[in-house]
Design a protein around this motif. Sequence first.
Motif, mmCIF file in Angstrom:
data_model
loop_
_atom_site.group_PDB
_atom_site.id
_atom_site.type_symbol
_atom_site.label_atom_id
_atom_site.label_comp_id
_atom_site.label_asym_id
_atom_site.label_seq_id
_atom_site.Cartn_x
_atom_site.Cartn_y
_atom_site.Cartn_z
ATOM 1 N N LEU A 129 0.832 -1.206 0.000
ATOM 2 C CA LEU A 129 0.000 0.000 0.000
ATOM 3 C C LEU A 129 0.864 1.252 0.000
ATOM 4 N N ALA A 130 1.943 1.248 0.810
ATOM 5 C CA ALA A 130 2.840 2.412 0.822
ATOM 6 C C ALA A 130 3.501 2.609 -0.530
ATOM 7 N N ALA A 131 3.916 1.513 -1.175
ATOM 8 C CA ALA A 131 4.515 1.643 -2.507
ATOM 9 C C ALA A 131 3.511 2.174 -3.514
ATOM 10 N N GLY A 132 2.255 1.760 -3.405
ATOM 11 C CA GLY A 132 1.231 2.286 -4.301
ATOM 12 C C GLY A 132 1.009 3.773 -4.112
ATOM 13 N N ARG A 133 1.039 4.240 -2.862
ATOM 14 C CA ARG A 133 0.898 5.678 -2.630
ATOM 15 C C ARG A 133 2.064 6.448 -3.244
ATOM 16 N N VAL A 134 3.262 5.921 -3.109
ATOM 17 C CA VAL A 134 4.431 6.592 -3.689
ATOM 18 C C VAL A 134 4.306 6.670 -5.208
ATOM 19 N N VAL A 135 3.898 5.562 -5.820
ATOM 20 C CA VAL A 135 3.731 5.556 -7.281
ATOM 21 C C VAL A 135 2.641 6.535 -7.703
ATOM 22 N N ALA A 136 1.555 6.625 -6.929
ATOM 23 C CA ALA A 136 0.475 7.561 -7.263
ATOM 24 C C ALA A 136 0.949 9.005 -7.184
ATOM 25 N N ILE A 137 1.730 9.312 -6.153
ATOM 26 C CA ILE A 137 2.239 10.684 -6.011
ATOM 27 C C ILE A 137 3.185 11.023 -7.152
ATOM 28 N N VAL A 138 4.057 10.074 -7.507
ATOM 29 C CA VAL A 138 4.989 10.325 -8.619
ATOM 30 C C VAL A 138 4.228 10.493 -9.931
ATOM 31 N N ALA A 139 3.200 9.654 -10.141
ATOM 32 C CA ALA A 139 2.430 9.773 -11.375
ATOM 33 C C ALA A 139 1.631 11.063 -11.430
ATOM 34 N N GLU A 140 1.202 11.547 -10.267
ATOM 35 C CA GLU A 140 0.374 12.759 -10.246
ATOM 36 C C GLU A 140 1.201 14.021 -10.449
ATOM 37 N N TYR A 141 2.348 14.078 -9.797
ATOM 38 C CA TYR A 141 3.140 15.306 -9.847
ATOM 39 C C TYR A 141 4.449 15.155 -10.628
ATOM 40 N N GLY A 142 4.722 13.964 -11.134
ATOM 41 C CA GLY A 142 5.992 13.772 -11.826
ATOM 42 C C GLY A 142 6.127 14.601 -13.091
ATOM 43 N N LEU A 143 5.050 14.652 -13.882
ATOM 44 C CA LEU A 143 5.113 15.419 -15.122
ATOM 45 C C LEU A 143 5.298 16.907 -14.847
#
Length: 526
Positions: free
Chosen positions: A364-378
């Motif tokens: 779950l923690a890894a999924g949150r990290v991936v979501a944050i990167v996908a949301e603000y990475g661009l």
Amino acid sequence: MRLDRARVELRPRSAWEAMELGTALVRRHARAIWRPWAIATLPLFALLNAAAWTIDALWLAALAMWWLLPLFDRIVLLVLSRAVFGQAPGAREVLAAQWRLGWRGTGARLAWARPSPWRSIAMPVELLEGLDGDALRQRRNVVVDGIQGHAFLLTLVSQLFVVALLVSLLSLVLMFVPAELLSESARAMWSLVTDAPPRWAQLGFNLALWLALSTIEPFVVGAGFGLYLSRRVRIEAWDIELALRRMRARLAAPVACVLAAALLLPVPARAQASPAQRIEAERERRAHLPPKSVPDERSAPADTDADTLARVFGESALADTRPFRQAVRRAHEDPLLDRSRLVRSWEPRNRREPQQRELPPWLLAAGRVVAIVAEYGLWLLLGIAVLVAALTARRWWPWMRGLAAPRASATPVEHAAVVEPDTLPDDLTGHVRRLWREGRPRRALALLYRGSVEAMAARAGVHLVPGATEAECLRASRRLPEADDRDAFARVVRVWQHAAYARRLPDDAAFESLLDALSRRFGWAR
């Protein structure tokens, strides 16, 4: 937050009307907004420009002032949130409240979320509602959902207004230039801005940018706050809550009067008996009634109902309850009041309930990290790209400007326009052959084509206008009496078109064959 103290009408509004409400609030409380804005931004503006002056990079000061706008937006948001539910605070109170407001989300707004077009509607959720973590993220998604498009248009139009106001401020200098010197002054001003501008010109540009941002940005924050208010009114039904409060206030006074009157009325003597004594007396009276008045089996629960009615409503409820029960039965039989629905659907015989498996916490923690990167990475990549482009502008900008420079013509002299003398040479065949052997084939073919056109016109007895096209010459050659002459002229026209427009030259053998055929047909060999 007291909704009854709101200074604006809390009702559902369209997004455009909500943005207009926010800008109207900014205009109404302009003094309370721009005074602390100037007190907070002017010292920072002077400090940044002084630091940039020492390193000869004043453009960094302009970029820093634009990048730090989320810090200044807190001033506008605090004034509007207080003014909607009370009095607008003073400048000293606004600046002192910045520390008490907290710094939740400030790092994100100054980092990867800085280019976000939804900052004006997400910032009130982060600063005014006091949430954190997953609750803040869910709340922000709920508020932002449905108004992202309007927030994006708000950000885009505000940037266009900033650019227009900045250009207007820079063009204001030209208003003081005499009309006869306007073109030279505009050219000099353009060269001053683009070609290594001095420090005072860069400082003036930074000042104009600060004025443009200070004028437009409070209206952007106000429009976003209006969208936030409208969204909360729709989600939490503030208008219904206010209507219910007003209704309670209207009904409170009559109810109090009725209770006071009931307390002041004299108590009747018959009311001295207790309810239990009155119910027992009623039962004895019913026991002595004739048999015809005894209720049937369907009305067996009448005693219980009568006891309940007597305890709640007194002796007036001890009358015959048969009409009341009939009315209740008819009401239940009314199809308009029947809420039951019959729904038929296909279902599998052996239904298997899906098994829900709980994911481990690390996943779950890894999924949150991936979501944050996908949301603000661009957005982060875009900000890094813009920053790198700005830092390396001195290297690639001259190269970009060099792309617009006119290129030198790489066409050989042979392909330039052919300028022929007014009269043809006497030995046309020998002159054309000599040009071909000297390496000037296009000029040789041009002279051959010109001689063929004059020979054709003379033999056909036609007069060609100056600049006649190949098609007009071919139409005129149809008057030649012999078919071989027409074929030879059509051949030279085709060879000339290939050489002039497609740069397809014949070989030496084809050229000699064409020259010999034309010499024989038009009498050049003699």
